[in-house]
Design a protein around this motif. Structure first.
Motif, PDB file in Angstrom:
ATOM      1  N   LYS A 121       1.005  -0.934  -0.173  1.00 55.34           N
ATOM      2  CA  LYS A 121       0.036   0.780   0.141  1.00 55.34           C
ATOM      3  C   LYS A 121       0.535   1.324  -0.268  1.00 55.34           C
ATOM      4  CE  LYS A 121      -4.297  -2.309   0.316  1.00 55.34           C
ATOM      5  NZ  LYS A 121      -5.574  -2.631  -0.163  1.00 55.34           N
ATOM      6  N   SER A 122       0.334   2.937  -0.170  1.00 52.46           N
ATOM      7  CA  SER A 122       0.858   3.798  -0.348  1.00 52.46           C
ATOM      8  C   SER A 122       0.361   4.819   0.168  1.00 52.46           C
ATOM      9  CB  SER A 122       1.418   4.265  -1.719  1.00 52.46           C
ATOM     10  OG  SER A 122       1.661   5.396  -1.846  1.00 52.46           O
ATOM     11  N   GLU A 123       0.893   5.693   1.596  1.00 51.10           N
ATOM     12  CA  GLU A 123      -0.094   6.652   1.543  1.00 51.10           C
ATOM     13  C   GLU A 123       0.448   8.215   1.173  1.00 51.10           C
ATOM     14  OE1 GLU A 123       1.348   6.612   6.056  1.00 51.10           O
ATOM     15  OE2 GLU A 123       0.524   5.289   6.503  1.00 51.10           O
ATOM     16  N   LYS A 124       1.340   7.900  -0.048  1.00 45.66           N
ATOM     17  CA  LYS A 124       0.893   8.472  -1.099  1.00 45.66           C
ATOM     18  C   LYS A 124       0.230   9.035  -2.138  1.00 45.66           C
ATOM     19  CE  LYS A 124       5.805   9.551  -0.957  1.00 45.66           C
ATOM     20  NZ  LYS A 124       7.527   8.932  -1.476  1.00 45.66           N
ATOM     21  N   GLY A 125      -0.565   8.295  -2.621  1.00 43.79           N
ATOM     22  CA  GLY A 125      -1.700   8.295  -3.379  1.00 43.79           C
ATOM     23  C   GLY A 125      -1.347   7.199  -4.463  1.00 43.79           C
ATOM     24  N   PHE A 126      -1.735   7.685  -5.587  1.00 44.94           N
ATOM     25  CA  PHE A 126      -1.872   6.861  -6.851  1.00 44.94           C
ATOM     26  C   PHE A 126      -0.558   7.376  -7.767  1.00 44.94           C
ATOM     27  CE2 PHE A 126      -6.496   6.735  -5.753  1.00 44.94           C
ATOM     28  CZ  PHE A 126      -6.586   5.623  -5.126  1.00 44.94           C
ATOM     29  N   GLY A 127      -0.455   6.049  -8.263  1.00 42.09           N
ATOM     30  CA  GLY A 127       1.590   6.639  -8.925  1.00 42.09           C
ATOM     31  C   GLY A 127       2.588   5.544  -8.524  1.00 42.09           C
ATOM     32  N   PHE A 128       3.702   6.691  -8.781  1.00 38.33           N
ATOM     33  CA  PHE A 128       4.948   6.074  -8.216  1.00 38.33           C
ATOM     34  C   PHE A 128       6.639   6.843  -8.071  1.00 38.33           C
ATOM     35  CE2 PHE A 128       8.219   1.336  -9.463  1.00 38.33           C
ATOM     36  CZ  PHE A 128       7.476   1.179  -8.295  1.00 38.33           C
ATOM     37  N   ASP A 129       7.725   5.974  -7.499  1.00 40.71           N
ATOM     38  CA  ASP A 129       8.030   7.545  -7.196  1.00 40.71           C
ATOM     39  C   ASP A 129       9.187   8.001  -8.272  1.00 40.71           C
ATOM     40  OD1 ASP A 129       7.872   7.829  -4.683  1.00 40.71           O
ATOM     41  OD2 ASP A 129       9.246   6.424  -3.461  1.00 40.71           O
ATOM     42  N   VAL A 130       9.188   7.049  -9.211  1.00 35.59           N
ATOM     43  CA  VAL A 130       9.622   7.368 -10.798  1.00 35.59           C
ATOM     44  C   VAL A 130       8.780   6.517 -11.666  1.00 35.59           C
ATOM     45  CG1 VAL A 130      12.335   7.141  -9.325  1.00 35.59           C
ATOM     46  CG2 VAL A 130      11.012   4.788 -10.573  1.00 35.59           C
ATOM     47  N   ASP A 131       9.190   7.530 -12.537  1.00 34.09           N
ATOM     48  CA  ASP A 131       8.246   6.998 -14.395  1.00 34.09           C
ATOM     49  C   ASP A 131       9.263   5.941 -14.261  1.00 34.09           C
ATOM     50  OD1 ASP A 131       6.509   9.585 -14.186  1.00 34.09           O
ATOM     51  OD2 ASP A 131       7.576  10.398 -15.439  1.00 34.09           O
ATOM     52  N   ASN A 132       8.422   4.875 -15.391  1.00 37.60           N
ATOM     53  CA  ASN A 132       9.553   3.900 -15.764  1.00 37.60           C
ATOM     54  C   ASN A 132       9.023   4.012 -16.830  1.00 37.60           C
ATOM     55  OD1 ASN A 132       6.347   2.682 -15.090  1.00 37.60           O
ATOM     56  ND2 ASN A 132       7.383   1.678 -12.903  1.00 37.60           N
ATOM     57  N   THR A 133       8.755   2.145 -17.484  1.00 40.72           N
ATOM     58  CA  THR A 133       8.748   2.243 -18.858  1.00 40.72           C
ATOM     59  C   THR A 133       7.416   0.821 -18.833  1.00 40.72           C
ATOM     60  OG1 THR A 133       9.973   0.018 -19.557  1.00 40.72           O
ATOM     61  CG2 THR A 133       9.896   2.552 -20.099  1.00 40.72           C
ATOM     62  N   ILE A 134       6.536   0.877 -20.108  1.00 40.02           N
ATOM     63  CA  ILE A 134       5.009  -0.189 -20.332  1.00 40.02           C
ATOM     64  C   ILE A 134       5.305  -0.650 -21.601  1.00 40.02           C
ATOM     65  CG2 ILE A 134       3.322   1.481 -21.244  1.00 40.02           C
ATOM     66  CD1 ILE A 134       2.838  -1.989 -19.123  1.00 40.02           C
ATOM     67  N   GLY A 135       6.258  -2.080 -21.490  1.00 36.32           N
ATOM     68  CA  GLY A 135       6.816  -2.512 -22.407  1.00 36.32           C
ATOM     69  C   GLY A 135       8.363  -1.537 -22.807  1.00 36.32           C
ATOM     70  N   SER A 136       8.488  -0.631 -24.367  1.00 35.07           N
ATOM     71  CA  SER A 136       9.490   0.272 -24.399  1.00 35.07           C
ATOM     72  C   SER A 136       8.669   2.251 -24.162  1.00 35.07           C
ATOM     73  CB  SER A 136       9.884   0.230 -25.869  1.00 35.07           C
ATOM     74  OG  SER A 136       9.271   0.071 -26.671  1.00 35.07           O
ATOM     75  N   THR A 137       7.275   2.087 -23.851  1.00 33.87           N
ATOM     76  CA  THR A 137       6.577   2.737 -23.958  1.00 33.87           C
ATOM     77  C   THR A 137       6.915   3.603 -22.538  1.00 33.87           C
ATOM     78  OG1 THR A 137       4.790   1.947 -25.544  1.00 33.87           O
ATOM     79  CG2 THR A 137       4.431   4.127 -24.240  1.00 33.87           C
ATOM     80  N   PRO A 138       6.926   5.073 -22.331  1.00 31.07           N
ATOM     81  CA  PRO A 138       6.830   5.502 -20.773  1.00 31.07           C
ATOM     82  C   PRO A 138       5.652   5.862 -20.562  1.00 31.07           C
ATOM     83  CG  PRO A 138       8.019   7.161 -22.586  1.00 31.07           C
ATOM     84  CD  PRO A 138       7.701   5.846 -23.928  1.00 31.07           C
TER      85      PRO A 138
END
Length: 296
Positions: A121-138
């Motif tokens: 779980k996260s207390e920051k909300g929805f998202g992530f600490d870094v951007d990443n990729t889905i396949g090769s798409t940002p």
């Protein structure tokens, strides 16, 4: 090659505690990266390299693996090291998992995946600490307090803009944006918590270890609505035993069936942007079905 020019070998022979690398063997690692097994006197390591991207892509993967690993639920490879290659590109070193037959099967996969969603779980909300990729798409993971806004902007909106910019597809962009701005009715009476998601769960990213227990690989992690994990179900082969086991741990919420295609839409759009027009009709069909359902 001198150790100073080969950071992978250097790490294995220092921080990796090995005194000898007996052999390195290319193995299957998908279509984006080069994958190699390094056999050593302290056991094997799995290494992915990519000569075209900097280490930020693997940093996103390593963070996702670390967080999933630390839920102590479903098995994932433990990440050890991310770094840059001296002549350009990057690498990630992780635990090598010996694969075996799927003795525990889909019930165990569903149960352990639900346990991960419940624990992560996260207390920051929805998202992530870094951007990443889905396949090769940002994949943009800017923290957002509202799930509907996050999904509309950073998932559907990003892919729709990419389709418009790449292919000049104003039709799918305009219809998709109409849908993205009117998602709220699909979430009535739904409790949405930020759960740690693998993010790219299809059959190629699911396997089993030598004990027959499920393993998930190659994540595109973020914290989101748990149902978004099933967005690749059209090529994941999830059966009724998977869902039954999953919902024993994470109970099904009202309107689940009406949201399934919405979460598949993100991945159909991504496949359209990655692989071309053969996926356009599936994405457009989902959009138009929702426009009719919601009368917008």
């Amino acid at each position: 090659m001198a150790m100073s020019e080969d950071p992978v070998r250097e790490w294995i022979l220092t921080e990796g505690k090995a005194t000898q690398i007996t052999k390195s063997t290319p193995v299957g690692g998908g279509c984006i990266n080069l994958a190699t097994r390094y056999d050593t006197d302290v056991g094997p390591f799995f290494v992915k390299t990519n000569r075209r991207v900097d280490e930020s892509m693997f940093e996103g993967e390593a963070l996702g693996l670390k967080l999933m690993y630390e839920t102590y639920t479903i098995r994932v490879p433990k990440p050890f090291k991310v770094g840059s290659l001296p002549r350009g590109g990057s690498y990630i070193i992780m635990e090598f998992i010996e694969f075996g037959a799927a003795r525990s099967g889909q019930p165990a996969l569903g149960r352990k995946l639900a346990e991960m969603h419940k624990a992560g779980k996260s207390e920051k909300g929805f998202g992530f600490d870094v951007d990443n990729t889905i396949g090769s798409t940002p994949q943009v993971n800017t923290w957002t307090s509202d799930w509907i806004q996050f999904y509309a902007e950073h998932r559907l909106g990003y892919q729709l803009k990419l389709a418009r910019d790449q292919f000049g597809d104003s039709s799918i962009y305009e219809k998709g944006q109409r849908l993205a701005k009117n998602l709220a009715p699909l979430f009535e009476n739904v409790v949405i918590e930020p759960c740690l998601l693998h993010g790219d769960l299809w059959s190629g990213n699911v396997t089993y270890d030598k004990n027959g227990e499920p393993v998930i690989l190659d994540p595109a992690c973020y914290y989101g609505h748990n149902e978004a994990e099933f967005g690749m179900s059209w090529c994941a082969g999830f059966g009724s035993s998977f869902y039954n086991s999953y919902f024993e741990v994470m109970p099904k919420q009202p309107g689940f069936e009406n949201r399934r295609d919405l979460y598949m839409l993100y991945h159909y759009l991504n496949h359209y942007n990655l692989f071309g027009s053969s996926y356009r009709s599936s994405a457009l069909s989902i959009i138009e079905d929702y426009l009719r359902m919601l009368k917008i």
